[in-house]
Motif scaffolding. Structure first.
Motif, short mmCIF file in Angstrom:
data_model
loop_
_atom_site.label_atom_id
_atom_site.label_comp_id
_atom_site.label_asym_id
_atom_site.label_seq_id
_atom_site.Cartn_x
_atom_site.Cartn_y
_atom_site.Cartn_z
N ILE A 1 36.30 28.95 7.19
CA ILE A 1 35.32 29.52 8.10
C ILE A 1 35.66 29.13 9.53
O ILE A 1 35.92 27.96 9.83
CB ILE A 1 33.91 29.00 7.76
CG1 ILE A 1 33.58 29.28 6.29
CG2 ILE A 1 32.86 29.62 8.68
CD1 ILE A 1 32.44 28.45 5.72
N THR A 2 35.66 30.10 10.43
CA THR A 2 35.86 29.82 11.84
C THR A 2 35.02 30.77 12.67
O THR A 2 34.33 31.63 12.13
CB THR A 2 37.36 29.91 12.21
OG1 THR A 2 37.53 29.43 13.55
CG2 THR A 2 37.87 31.34 12.11
N ASP A 3 35.06 30.61 13.99
CA ASP A 3 34.28 31.44 14.90
C ASP A 3 35.15 32.51 15.54
O ASP A 3 36.38 32.37 15.63
CB ASP A 3 33.66 30.58 16.00
CG ASP A 3 32.46 29.78 15.52
OD1 ASP A 3 32.00 30.05 14.39
OD2 ASP A 3 31.99 28.91 16.26
N ALA A 4 34.50 33.55 16.04
CA ALA A 4 35.23 34.67 16.63
C ALA A 4 35.99 34.28 17.89
O ALA A 4 37.01 34.89 18.22
CB ALA A 4 34.26 35.81 16.94
N ASP A 5 35.53 33.28 18.61
CA ASP A 5 36.20 32.88 19.84
C ASP A 5 37.18 31.74 19.63
O ASP A 5 37.54 31.03 20.57
CB ASP A 5 35.17 32.50 20.91
CG ASP A 5 34.26 31.36 20.47
OD1 ASP A 5 34.28 31.00 19.29
OD2 ASP A 5 33.52 30.85 21.34
N CYS A 6 37.64 31.58 18.39
CA CYS A 6 38.63 30.55 18.07
C CYS A 6 39.99 31.17 17.79
O CYS A 6 40.09 32.31 17.33
CB CYS A 6 38.19 29.77 16.84
SG CYS A 6 36.75 28.73 17.11
N ALA A 7 41.02 30.40 18.07
CA ALA A 7 42.38 30.76 17.68
C ALA A 7 42.89 29.66 16.75
O ALA A 7 42.98 28.51 17.16
CB ALA A 7 43.27 30.89 18.91
N VAL A 8 43.16 30.01 15.51
CA VAL A 8 43.59 28.99 14.54
C VAL A 8 45.10 28.89 14.53
O VAL A 8 45.81 29.87 14.79
CB VAL A 8 43.06 29.33 13.13
CG1 VAL A 8 41.55 29.38 13.13
CG2 VAL A 8 43.65 30.65 12.61
#
Length: 217
Positions: free
Chosen positions: A135-142
């Motif tokens: 799970i991550t957020d839309a404004d993240c870059a993994v």
């Protein structure tokens, strides 16, 4: 000092999911714990992102997730739109043919007590087909090794792993892009739930989520 502040913020936001799902009702007996196991790099995984009015971040988010170094046939990408009023959904649909295994979901009203992002996340987890959800957020870059690093955190007693966020921008909390390094995992056999809801990166195995869902029912 910055990492300490991030950890304190993570612990604060973690309470949100505990309160929303109502799983902080005391310790359960050990025999109620689900069977868990370590996960290798052939594990099917579900990547989940909840979006609400994230039109400016759609392209960057999908580009980052598409670059993950993990077999495409072993990962699914679920984007759930939580009632966006901008062009988020239109931009998702525009990119859908260029992103492998992308599934666009729509958050729907329910009769339970969940609202907003908690509801959207719960609905996405309910239909996820992977053994482990990321799970991550839309404004993240993994980072490209996000899934592989996350899976490496799992031991037989691990139910969930979380991460700190590395911030890059003019200030600590605004205008920032985020890259993520998993460093935290729950590896205790104690019958506890240890979810991090608002942390920009978390991973949870299916058996743990099913236990949470049953506890909240």
């Amino acid at each position: 000092m910055s990492e300490l502040l991030l950890m304190v913020a993570a612990l604060y936001f973690a309470q949100h999911l505990l309160l929303r799902l109502g799983v902080n009702k005391g310790k359960r007996h050990a025999n109620e714990l689900p069977e868990r196991r370590s996960f290798g790099e052939r594990t099917k995984c579900s990547v989940i992102v909840c979006m609400r009015n994230e039109e400016k971040d759609v392209e960057r988010c999908l580009k980052s997730l598409s670059a993950i170094d993990y077999p495409k046939k072993l990962r699914e990408l679920q984007i759930i739109d939580d009632g966006s009023t901008d062009d988020t959904r239109a931009r998702l649909l525009a990119h859908s043919k260029r992103v492998t295994n992308l599934r666009i979901l729509q958050s729907m009203p329910t009769a339970d007590h969940l609202v907003g992002k908690s509801r959207a996340l719960a609905q996405a987890l309910d239909v996820a087909t992977g053994e482990v959800a990321f799970i991550t957020d839309a404004d993240c870059a993994v980072p490209s090794r996000w899934i592989k690093q996350g899976l490496a955190a799992y031991q037989p007693t691990t139910g969930m792993a979380a991460a700190v966020t590395l911030l890059d921008g003019p200030t600590a909390w605004s205008g920032c892009s985020r890259s993520i390094t998993p460093i935290l995992s729950r590896s205790s056999s104690a019958p506890r739930i240890y979810p991090f809801h608002s942390v920009p990166s978390a991973t949870i195995c299916r058996s743990e989520w099913q236990l949470i869902a049953r506890s909240a029912a």
